[in-house]
Design a protein around this motif. Sequence first.
Motif, PDB file in Angstrom:
ATOM      1  N   TYR A  92      18.889   2.702  23.826  1.00  0.00           N
ATOM      2  CA  TYR A  92      20.042   2.507  22.856  1.00  0.00           C
ATOM      3  C   TYR A  92      20.338   3.487  21.976  1.00  0.00           C
ATOM      4  O   TYR A  92      19.512   4.177  21.526  1.00  0.00           O
ATOM      5  CB  TYR A  92      19.453   1.215  21.920  1.00  0.00           C
ATOM      6  N   LEU A 327      15.207  -6.075  25.049  1.00  0.00           N
ATOM      7  CA  LEU A 327      14.302  -4.984  25.152  1.00  0.00           C
ATOM      8  C   LEU A 327      13.464  -5.017  26.699  1.00  0.00           C
ATOM      9  O   LEU A 327      13.327  -5.863  27.247  1.00  0.00           O
ATOM     10  CB  LEU A 327      13.092  -5.040  24.224  1.00  0.00           C
ATOM     11  N   SER A 331      11.744   0.799  25.909  1.00  0.00           N
ATOM     12  CA  SER A 331      13.195   1.207  25.174  1.00  0.00           C
ATOM     13  C   SER A 331      12.794   2.077  24.131  1.00  0.00           C
ATOM     14  O   SER A 331      11.956   2.379  23.266  1.00  0.00           O
ATOM     15  CB  SER A 331      13.482  -0.171  24.456  1.00  0.00           C
ATOM     16  N   THR A 417      19.417  -4.562  19.061  1.00  0.00           N
ATOM     17  CA  THR A 417      19.145  -5.002  20.468  1.00  0.00           C
ATOM     18  C   THR A 417      19.482  -6.538  20.663  1.00  0.00           C
ATOM     19  O   THR A 417      19.215  -7.074  21.744  1.00  0.00           O
ATOM     20  CB  THR A 417      17.641  -4.842  20.891  1.00  0.00           C
TER      21      THR A 417
END
Length: 536
Positions: A92, A327, A331, A417
Amino acid sequence: MRGRHVVVIGGGMSGLATAALLAHEGAVVTLFEAHDEFGGRAGRRQRDGFRFDTGPSWYLMPEVFEHFFRLLGTTARDELDLVRLDPSYRVYFEGRAEPFDLPADGAREALLALDPPSASRLGAYLDSAASAYRMATEHFLYTTFASLRPLLNRTVLRSLPRLLRLLTEPLDRFAARHTDDDRVRRILGYPAVFLGTSPRAAPSMYHLMSHLDVTQGVLYPRGGFGTVVDATARLANRAGARLHTGHRVERIVVEHGAVTGVEVSGAGRTRHVPADVVVSTADLHVTEQRLLGAEHRTRSERWWRRRDPGPGAVLALLGVRGELPGLAHHSLLFADDWDGGFRAIFGPRPGVPRPASLYVCRPSATDDVAPPGHENLFVLVPVPADTTIGAGGADGDGDPGVEHVVDDAVAQIGRWTGAPDLPDRVVVRHTIGPADFARDFGAFRGGALGPAHTLRQSAFLRGSNASDRVSGLLYAGATTIPGIGLPMCLISAELVVKRLRGDVSTGPLPEPGTEPGPSRSHAARTPAEPTAGTET
């Protein structure tokens, strides 16, 4: 080596591996672990139906594990249930809604697709990473550096100009020459954290790390990394080593410049255990400053003051109600202020970056490690190696500095997330801080991993695995050669064997049923595939 009495200090992965290999060689091996269970940093914790790993969570360099098992007459397939992760990991990026998944198949193409104009340069980077990895495993990782003559071979000498460039150019600058995309630059640079340093301080030789996740992929041992510890302890027992928990080595006994044994406390008494060889897998600072008398120490206080301990870490073991599909098993959350985050951790005025670039493991995506309807999370926030940040505790009872870091991290994970209610869904929480690493493992200045892999602390500059002042005293583990991580700990155990044999070769030891020789490297060998039916 047969018949020599060896004491191994510490029952982490390097200690267990050392005990297994030396007992297999015919030595009489006794291992003492101060805690009540084996594993060291590769620990585990259970509570309310959740099973947490408390340390390593990436199964990389599978051929190193396979080679270790083969030295002991078995295989990874026989000892472990390995799962191939897909995606290998998810990333991310702050401010971007969609994450990037590195797939198990087609990883190279997926990474190149993030920066199409730089595809040819990125391809060259990955090719170079594979070449550097082969060079490292064939000529540097498996050598004790007791003699430099074996390194002066045609391959190394021919590669010397390139090696010098890779050792003197920082990783971040090297990566930036191969991509114009900040996302890719971060993906290529973040492995420096697992080497205990920053992309700015890591030599670009370590771009070889990209070969591990992009080209080799990522595996997971079903049951968690405790199963790797159990397998290693099982093999040590099978080889005849005597393994003791709850026994603390208080002192290494030296007479006339040679080890004669150790003093051990346990079971309500202190006793002397004689030994011809002592292998300490404790933190090197502990070995020198606590276990040896001043006259037997190799390193001065000035040397220790100049040592880079690598980063600290705040860890959170979280049991969460409900699912967390945002997730993956692994991650990574990368903050916009990438360089500022590393300056906060490693700079002259260290502090905790906010927001932090952090790592989350969700083993419940792959394994039965949480009650039905719940998730299991392991969160790692890199912080300075500073024990004043504090210690952790259960359900918010840790020191405020640690608990605030975890509060921020949990909220950040939730926001990034797609699970903004994550803080309210945590039903089990246990935190660990730098003071815990110092107390439980003797970690120098509370570092989480081991000395940073900077140029001054890599290869032969990392320090010998044999004492300069005490005959018969050897070292293994993350604080000596070759370095940080479970594969390196296995190699460090093999280097103890090579040191005792007087073997100055640069490659791995020959496996049973194979012929020795420089061409018999396992670096390019295809690792054992996961057991059929266990892929996710």
